[in-house]
Design a protein around this motif. Structure first.
Motif, mmCIF file in Angstrom:
data_model
loop_
_atom_site.group_PDB
_atom_site.id
_atom_site.type_symbol
_atom_site.label_atom_id
_atom_site.label_comp_id
_atom_site.label_asym_id
_atom_site.label_seq_id
_atom_site.Cartn_x
_atom_site.Cartn_y
_atom_site.Cartn_z
ATOM 1 N N VAL A 19 0.838 -1.206 0.000
ATOM 2 C CA VAL A 19 0.000 0.000 0.000
ATOM 3 C C VAL A 19 0.871 1.253 0.000
ATOM 4 N N GLU A 20 1.930 1.272 0.802
ATOM 5 C CA GLU A 20 2.822 2.431 0.847
ATOM 6 C C GLU A 20 3.597 2.611 -0.449
ATOM 7 N N LEU A 26 3.213 5.730 -7.196
ATOM 8 C CA LEU A 26 2.165 6.057 -8.159
ATOM 9 C C LEU A 26 1.337 7.276 -7.769
ATOM 10 N N GLY A 27 1.477 7.715 -6.523
ATOM 11 C CA GLY A 27 0.697 8.860 -6.074
ATOM 12 C C GLY A 27 -0.786 8.548 -5.970
ATOM 13 N N GLU A 28 -1.122 7.300 -5.816
ATOM 14 C CA GLU A 28 -2.519 6.866 -5.720
ATOM 15 C C GLU A 28 -2.754 6.202 -4.374
ATOM 16 N N GLN A 29 -3.935 6.374 -3.844
ATOM 17 C CA GLN A 29 -4.298 5.716 -2.594
ATOM 18 C C GLN A 29 -4.823 4.322 -2.905
ATOM 19 N N ALA A 30 -4.327 3.354 -2.168
ATOM 20 C CA ALA A 30 -4.769 1.968 -2.315
ATOM 21 C C ALA A 30 -5.242 1.497 -0.951
ATOM 22 N N GLU A 31 -6.095 0.518 -0.968
ATOM 23 C CA GLU A 31 -6.611 -0.081 0.254
ATOM 24 C C GLU A 31 -6.251 -1.558 0.260
ATOM 25 N N ARG A 133 0.600 -13.881 0.398
ATOM 26 C CA ARG A 133 0.015 -12.914 -0.521
ATOM 27 C C ARG A 133 -0.450 -11.681 0.226
ATOM 28 N N ALA A 134 -0.166 -10.525 -0.351
ATOM 29 C CA ALA A 134 -0.722 -9.260 0.117
ATOM 30 C C ALA A 134 -1.414 -8.640 -1.088
ATOM 31 N N GLY A 135 -2.595 -8.117 -0.888
ATOM 32 C CA GLY A 135 -3.342 -7.517 -1.989
ATOM 33 C C GLY A 135 -3.751 -6.102 -1.668
ATOM 34 N N ALA A 136 -3.899 -5.305 -2.724
ATOM 35 C CA ALA A 136 -4.361 -3.932 -2.571
ATOM 36 C C ALA A 136 -5.319 -3.621 -3.715
ATOM 37 N N SER A 137 -6.315 -2.836 -3.391
ATOM 38 C CA SER A 137 -7.264 -2.371 -4.391
ATOM 39 C C SER A 137 -6.832 -0.977 -4.833
ATOM 40 N N LEU A 138 -6.691 -0.814 -6.135
ATOM 41 C CA LEU A 138 -6.223 0.445 -6.708
ATOM 42 C C LEU A 138 -7.039 0.745 -7.952
ATOM 43 N N GLY A 140 -10.084 0.519 -8.565
ATOM 44 C CA GLY A 140 -11.060 -0.528 -8.869
ATOM 45 C C GLY A 140 -10.461 -1.840 -9.338
ATOM 46 N N ASN A 141 -9.151 -1.985 -9.249
ATOM 47 C CA ASN A 141 -8.454 -3.193 -9.677
ATOM 48 C C ASN A 141 -7.608 -3.729 -8.523
ATOM 49 N N VAL A 142 -7.118 -4.938 -8.694
ATOM 50 C CA VAL A 142 -6.323 -5.580 -7.650
ATOM 51 C C VAL A 142 -4.860 -5.666 -8.080
ATOM 52 N N VAL A 143 -3.985 -5.354 -7.127
ATOM 53 C CA VAL A 143 -2.539 -5.539 -7.274
ATOM 54 C C VAL A 143 -2.136 -6.518 -6.189
ATOM 55 N N GLU A 144 -1.305 -7.490 -6.532
ATOM 56 C CA GLU A 144 -0.847 -8.472 -5.556
ATOM 57 C C GLU A 144 0.664 -8.434 -5.423
ATOM 58 N N LEU A 145 1.098 -8.673 -4.198
ATOM 59 C CA LEU A 145 2.502 -8.918 -3.894
ATOM 60 C C LEU A 145 2.539 -10.313 -3.293
#
Length: 172
Positions: A19-20, A26-31, A133-138, A140-145
């Motif tokens: 998330v950080e 990217l300058g975008e907030q993710a959850e 797995r760690a996931g974030a919503s950005l 309206g899409n999902v990013v995974e680590l």
């Protein structure tokens, strides 16, 4: 070597890291999200490998994102209306490089980090059972680590010039 308990204990830190990273790069907030990537979505994937020099063990670090998100990010970051596939590969490779560098700092300070191996794929194979797995919503899409112990590095793994791994590859 990072054992599976230590890796599992790091999962909350990986979520914060993801998330950080999104916010700073990217300058975008993710959850944080527990939602996995859609199985049939086009994906952009970057894999890096960390080798622990003390015991020779390997950790795989994947950053995965839906293809339409990487298209949007590439267009925004590069200032182009329709990014080429190479542009999308560059974006996911850079995200993978940043994430893997942070994972290395968190889990294996003295590790050697490979070069990113980005690809555009239609789906990803399942993760090993000991993967974290760690996931974030950005947007309206999902990013995974995803961080996973590996038995060995893929022979296609590329290492930085001058590293012991690179020298070994050159001699093989």
């Amino acid at each position: 070597m990072i054992d599976t308990e230590e890796l599992a204990a790091a999962q909350p830190d990986l979520e914060v890291l993801l998330v950080e990273m999104i916010a700073s790069v990217l300058g975008e907030q993710a959850e944080p999200t527990g939602e996995p990537l859609p199985a049939a979505a086009g994906l952009a994937v970057s894999r890096l490998v960390i080798q622990d020099p003390t015991d020779g063990s390997f950790l795989g670090v994947d950053v995965r994102a839906e293809g339409n998100l990487i298209t949007t990010l590439a267009a925004t970051l590069l200032g182009v209306a329709e990014p080429a596939p190479d542009d999308m590969l560059d974006v996911i490779a850079e995200l993978g490089n940043i994430a893997a560098g942070n994972v290395k700092s968190l889990l294996c300070h003295n590790g050697q980090l490979s070069l990113p191996a980005p690809q555009l794929a239609f789906e990803h194979e399942g993760d090993p059972p000991d993967a974290i797995r760690a996931g974030a919503s950005l947007l309206g899409n999902v990013v995974e680590l995803v961080v996973m112990p590996l038995h060995s590095a893929d022979p296609q793994t590329r290492w930085p010039h001058g590293s012991a791994q690179h020298e070994a590859q050159m001699q093989a």
